[in-house]
Design a protein around this motif. Structure first.
Motif, short mmCIF file in Angstrom:
data_model
loop_
_atom_site.label_atom_id
_atom_site.label_comp_id
_atom_site.label_asym_id
_atom_site.label_seq_id
_atom_site.Cartn_x
_atom_site.Cartn_y
_atom_site.Cartn_z
N ARG A 1 0.84 -1.11 0.01
CA ARG A 1 0.02 -0.02 0.02
C ARG A 1 0.87 1.39 0.01
N VAL A 2 0.23 2.47 -0.32
CA VAL A 2 0.91 3.63 -0.41
C VAL A 2 0.76 4.56 0.76
N ARG A 3 1.58 5.20 1.28
CA ARG A 3 1.59 6.14 2.65
C ARG A 3 2.13 7.41 1.94
N LEU A 4 1.41 8.46 2.41
CA LEU A 4 1.86 9.82 2.14
C LEU A 4 2.23 10.56 3.44
N GLU A 5 3.43 11.09 3.53
CA GLU A 5 3.93 11.58 4.90
C GLU A 5 4.04 13.11 4.45
N GLU A 6 3.03 13.81 5.21
CA GLU A 6 2.55 15.11 4.77
C GLU A 6 3.06 16.27 5.72
N THR A 7 3.75 17.30 5.07
CA THR A 7 4.00 18.53 5.84
C THR A 7 3.03 19.50 5.28
N TRP A 8 2.20 20.14 5.99
CA TRP A 8 1.35 21.12 5.54
C TRP A 8 1.29 22.56 6.21
N GLU A 9 0.80 23.36 5.63
CA GLU A 9 0.75 24.83 6.04
C GLU A 9 -0.67 25.43 5.67
N TRP A 10 -1.33 26.03 6.49
CA TRP A 10 -2.69 26.61 6.13
C TRP A 10 -1.96 28.03 5.47
N GLU A 11 -2.87 28.68 4.52
CA GLU A 11 -2.49 29.91 3.83
C GLU A 11 -3.54 30.87 4.01
N SER A 12 -4.93 30.31 4.48
CA SER A 12 -5.87 31.04 4.70
C SER A 12 -6.22 31.49 6.08
N GLN A 13 -5.33 30.88 7.09
CA GLN A 13 -5.69 31.05 8.53
C GLN A 13 -4.23 30.59 9.04
N PRO A 14 -3.97 30.78 10.48
CA PRO A 14 -2.67 30.36 10.83
C PRO A 14 -2.68 28.85 11.27
N GLY A 15 -1.69 28.13 11.12
CA GLY A 15 -1.67 26.84 11.49
C GLY A 15 -0.87 25.99 10.44
N SER A 16 0.05 24.90 10.99
CA SER A 16 0.68 24.17 10.36
C SER A 16 0.91 22.74 10.96
N GLY A 17 1.43 21.76 10.18
CA GLY A 17 1.68 20.52 10.94
C GLY A 17 2.08 19.60 9.96
N THR A 18 2.09 18.24 10.47
CA THR A 18 2.40 17.01 9.75
C THR A 18 1.18 16.05 9.75
N SER A 19 0.81 15.15 8.89
CA SER A 19 0.08 14.01 8.99
C SER A 19 0.32 13.03 8.04
N VAL A 20 -0.31 11.71 8.23
CA VAL A 20 0.06 10.63 7.51
C VAL A 20 -1.41 10.17 7.04
N VAL A 21 -1.34 10.02 5.58
CA VAL A 21 -2.49 9.10 5.00
C VAL A 21 -2.01 8.13 4.30
N GLU A 22 -2.89 6.88 4.47
CA GLU A 22 -2.79 5.73 3.82
C GLU A 22 -3.78 5.02 2.99
N GLU A 23 -3.08 4.37 1.98
CA GLU A 23 -4.14 3.59 1.19
C GLU A 23 -5.19 2.60 1.88
N LEU A 24 -6.47 2.78 1.59
CA LEU A 24 -7.32 1.76 2.25
C LEU A 24 -6.89 0.55 1.86
N ALA A 25 -6.95 -0.48 2.81
CA ALA A 25 -6.76 -1.90 2.16
C ALA A 25 -8.04 -2.24 1.47
N ALA A 26 -7.85 -3.34 0.56
CA ALA A 26 -8.80 -3.88 -0.20
C ALA A 26 -10.09 -4.06 0.38
N ASP A 27 -10.02 -4.46 1.73
CA ASP A 27 -11.44 -4.75 2.45
C ASP A 27 -12.06 -3.31 2.85
N GLY A 28 -11.26 -2.37 2.33
CA GLY A 28 -11.90 -0.88 2.69
C GLY A 28 -11.60 -0.34 4.06
N GLY A 29 -10.66 -1.22 4.97
CA GLY A 29 -10.46 -1.03 6.29
C GLY A 29 -9.07 -0.33 6.31
#
Length: 116
Positions: free
Chosen positions: A88-116
């Motif tokens: 599966r694919v994972r995205l390791e993200e570094t983000w920053e709002w441009e419309s408001q204060p705030g920034s951080g990191t997050s992780v999103v992963e491809e859902l398994a074939a069973d949807g979980g």
């Protein structure tokens, strides 16, 4: 380089702050010729879009979203594309709002074939 994101559905592995993307949010990714884009919704996000580029295993995109409370927000994100041991694919993200204060990191992963 990890495989194409085209047609993949990814979800955050943890909730962010209230009113933002969370574990109930689903991202439907598209990729073609170095361009990436996605639609997303779920949780506190009614509708969101992201658009940007992919160079190797690096994504660079901007996002905009409409939240349940009727407000909008936008920002910039740079992600590293990682292939997990199970393929599966994972995205390791570094983000920053441009419309408001705030920034951080997050992780999103491809859902398994069973949807979980």
């Amino acid at each position: 380089m990890a495989r194409s994101l085209d047609g993949l559905v990814l979800a955050p592995v943890a909730d962010q702050a209230p009113g933002q993307v969370g574990t109930r949010t689903r991202f439907a990714y598209h990729e073609r010729d170095g361009e990436i884009w996605a639609e997303y919704a779920g949780g506190d996000v009614v509708r969101g879009h992201l658009v940007g580029t992919r160079e190797g295993d690096r994504l660079d995109f901007r996002y905009v979203q409409l939240k349940r409370d009727g407000t909008t927000a936008s920002g910039h994100c740079v992600s590293a594309v990682v292939e997990l041991p199970d393929g599966r694919v994972r995205l390791e993200e570094t983000w920053e709002w441009e419309s408001q204060p705030g920034s951080g990191t997050s992780v999103v992963e491809e859902l398994a074939a069973d949807g979980g």
